[in-house]
Enzyme design. Structure first.
Site: not given
Ligand code: DGJ
Length: 714
Positions: A177, A346, A422, A455, A457-458, A505, A527
């Site tokens: 990460w 978020d 998380r 967007k 996300d995961m 993402c 990130d």
């Molecule tokens: C992880 C993403 O990579 C970030 O850009 C952001 O969207 C956060 N999650 C939000 O929780």
């Protein structure tokens, strides 16, 4: 017996798939590569050759006629990684695959059907020639036509075999990460190198792409490179094996780890696509081929490629503290800069004030948005921008209404500990009810609001992969069905909302592969937005994947990841090498920064067609020295852009002139530097000069950067 291409048996020299029926031999031809298959006297399909185009050569010449089995089943004396491994209901595990038949559905496709020597177990090997990109596509369908169940323990997408050589080197991408997609290289010694993911997603740790050259002979611009990319966003594996005979095999597909896929009589399983290519033009050409292929054949907008917009995203500016009045104020500042999409990240929904609660409750948080999202969207639209939103559909916080009403919807082994990451759990989207709930939820969200960018996300790996509710022998299909359901959800939502641009993402670049790219128009790269780190991350991303989909934000300093401070120019130029975004506290920016951002965004719009749809030449690698240089050349060659970064300077050393590529030596080019760093300044020079002499740039100190726009004059 040697047979030449000119023989009457192979009459059509211009065909992509040449066939000699008398020999059961096929040559799959791209512009510069040949891939030759033949059925031997025992009915075994063998790969004879993969490499430079033979161009009418002796396809069945005895010198390479032995080859190796194209797609071995695990049975008999097979000690290499097999394509297929299975267990029958009666416990018999042997499978011996022999040629059965073949067909050519169209000039670019070939299907060779193999069958077990005794039973009605079939393997259809699907090949597709992508002539213009020097690529081949492979996938496999396994059919159980026996009267008993079988359980597949491995069903690989394909085997790529490189001819024997003294030594080979593997290039791949590795990391974690915030440091994903980094270049890794190692010799391929006898034995096996396994690159894989067991995390239910593509992973930050490794990426399903490989490139192999002979003993380090290839570089960015020259040399033979064999490469491939697997289109799968779940558990995957690439087994790179050097055999006793000195050849190298890359077997790739869904990971065999914890894999068991039962097939009842009459059922079949289709594998993901696995693309492979050959070039003699080094790693640069391998990338350009994959980039063009991805833009024109894979991306959702492949039929009519669209330019990606400049996006503002709220994340690094306020994290979870979004609200109506703040966003309106920020939007007021973003619009004049030239931002085209204004996206809330978020924090906008449920009880989402930090990462401990709210995931799953996809309704607007009433304290932050007392009037819903409507007024913000209207405000953003009135300013001339599109509105975008962040979602994380696959996840749930235990502290959420969704979890309280459906605790059984999460992936888990009943009665066993379950890991949170998380503070979240993974919804079992393979369940029809969960999938339908998610479709309805987001279909409604997108229908009720004018949302034009999403967007998706995961933010965690899948662990404890239990699927209570299905029979024990079907439990492990979760690894496959999860990904299929994800694809289905994305496909359905895209179909119902064709005007939305989806970005995917996974905590940055944790799910980057051609499978997800077929369904999302862009990818959040990492990130980690520190521009120096980004040069390396973006280099890695660009090895397989095109800059067009590489989302890159300018963020504030000191950098949130490592505390480094760099100039706004440096940050902008790094981000302008992909799809440009900003995630900054605009309401705190001084006027001069706002003016500068406006200038840079205007410049980006002038060059983005070249960056997003052009060819990339990596002229100096961040892995090799203190300079990174990337050049983009527009389709048709009318414009080129050079970006150069100095990481640091010692001993007052100057950087050598940067020699350009991909230009017409006989043409004249107008140089438009963005600042005073170009020795000699703005002027007209020839393509020959740019290639042979190059541009001298006065980059000094640490973190200096510049760009030059190069327009063809004649
Ligand atoms: C992880 C993403 O990579 C970030 O850009 C952001 O969207 C956060 N999650 C939000 O929780």
């Amino acid at each position: 017996m040697a047979m030449t291409l000119g023989s009457p048996a192979l009459p059509d020299l211009s065909a992509r798939i040449l066939e000699d029926p008398s020999e059961k031999l096929w040559a799959l031809e791209t512009r510069s590569s040949s891939y030759v298959l033949r059925v031997d006297g025992n009915g075994v399909l063998r790969n004879l050759f993969w490499g430079a185009r033979l161009g009418g050569g002796d396809y069945a010449d005895a010198a390479f006629a032995a080859g190796s089995e194209e797609y071995p089943g695990w049975g008999g004396p097979v000690f290499v990684e097999a394509g297929l491994k299975l267990t029958r209901a009666d416990g018999v595990r042997d499978v011996v695959l022999r040629y059965h038949s073949h067909r050519q559905p169209d000039p670019d496709r070939l299907v060779i059907r193999l069958k077990d020597c005794n039973e009605e177990i079939f393997v259809n090997l699907h090949y597709r020639v992508f002539e213009d990109y020097d690529l081949l596509g492979k996938r496999v369908a396994v059919e159980n036509r026996t009267s008993q169940s079988i359980t597949l323990e491995s069903a690989q997408s394909g085997v790529w075999r490189l001819p024997p050589a003294d030594s080979y080197r593997l290039t791949h991408l590795a990391g974690h990460w915030g440091a994903e997609l980094r270049l890794a290289q190692q010799p391929i010694q006898p034995g096996m190198i396994v690159l894989d993911s067991r995390r239910g997603k593509t992973s930050h740790r490794a990426n399903p792409w490989f490139a192999i050259d002979e003993g380090g002979r290839a570089d960015e611009d020259r040399g033979e490179v064999w490469f491939g990319a697997l289109a799968w966003s779940g558990n995957w594996k690439l087994a790179v094996e050097r055999t006793d005979a000195g050849d190298v095999r890359v077997v790739g597909g869904m990971n065999t780890f914890d894999f068991a896929y039962p097939l009842a009589p009459g059922e079949s399983l289709e594998t993901p696509h696995f693309y492979g290519g050959y070039t003699s033009g080094g790693f640069g050409q391998a990338s350009r081929n994959l980039h063009r292929f991805t833009r024109n054949e894979v991306l959702p907008d492949r039929a009519s490629p669209q330019l990606r917009p400049v996006v503002y995203n709220s994340w690094y500016s306020v994290y979870f503290d979004v609200n109506e009045s703040l966003l309106k104020r920020v939007a007021d500042r973003a619009a004049p800069l030239g931002v085209e999409v204004f996206a809330i990240d978020d924090g906008w929904f449920g009880e989402r004030n930090d990462d401990t609660a709210g995931l799953g409750d996809w309704h607007t948080n009433p304290e932050k948005f007392p009037n819903g999202l409507g007024p913000v969207i209207e405000h953003v639209n009135n300013l001339g921008m599109k509105f975008g939103i962040w979602i994380e559909p696959e996840m749930v916080n235990p502290d959420s209404d969704l979890y309280r009403s459906h605790p059984d919807w999460v992936i888990n082994f009943p009665g066993r500990p379950r890991s949170e990451s998380r503070n979240q759990l993974v919804l079992n989207i393979a369940r029809e009810d969960v999938k339908e709930h998610l479709f309805q939820t987001f279909d409604k969200l997108f229908s009720d609001h004018k949302i034009e960018y999403v967007k998706w996300d995961m933010n965690r790996d899948i662990t404890e992969p239990g699927w209570p509710g299905v029979a024990p022998e079907a439990q492990r299909t979760l690894w496959v069905e999860y990904v299929r359901s994800l694809y289905e959800l994305l496909d359905r939502l895209r179909e119902s909302h064709p005007d939305i641009l989806f970005e995917t993402c996974s905590g940055g670049g944790g799910r980057v592969d051609l499978g997800i790219i077929a369904r999302s128009g862009q990818i959040w790269t990492s990130d980690n937005t520190d521009p120096l780190d980004r040069l390396k991350l973006q280099h890695g991303f660009s090895l397989p994947y095109p800059p067009k989909i590489m989302m890159s934000w300018v963020t504030d300093v000191p950098d949130s990841h490592n505390g480094r401070t760099t100039s706004l120019k440096y940050r902008f130029l790094v981000s302008m090498m992909g799809s440009l975004g900003l995630s900054v506290a605009l309401e705190k920016w001084p006027e001069e920064d706002l003016d500068y951002a406006q200038e840079m965004i205007a410049l980006y719009k002038e060059i983005r067609e070249t960056v997003q749809h052009g060819d990339l030449y990596r002229l100096a690698s961040p892995w090799q020295g203190e300079t990174t240089a990337n050049q983009y050349v527009a389709e048709g060659g009318g414009q080129s852009v050079l970006f150069v970064f100095r990481h640091s300077q010692q001993f007052r050393e100057r950087i050598p002139p940067i020699r350009l590529m991909g230009l017409d030596p006989n043409a004249s080019y107008l140089l438009r530097p963005i600042d005073d760093k170009l020795s000699g300044g703005a002027r007209a020079v020839s393509g020959a000069y740019l290639a042979a002499h190059g541009l001298a740039l006065d980059l000094v100190g640490d973190f200096d950067a510049t760009a030059v726009v190069i327009d063809r004059a004649n």
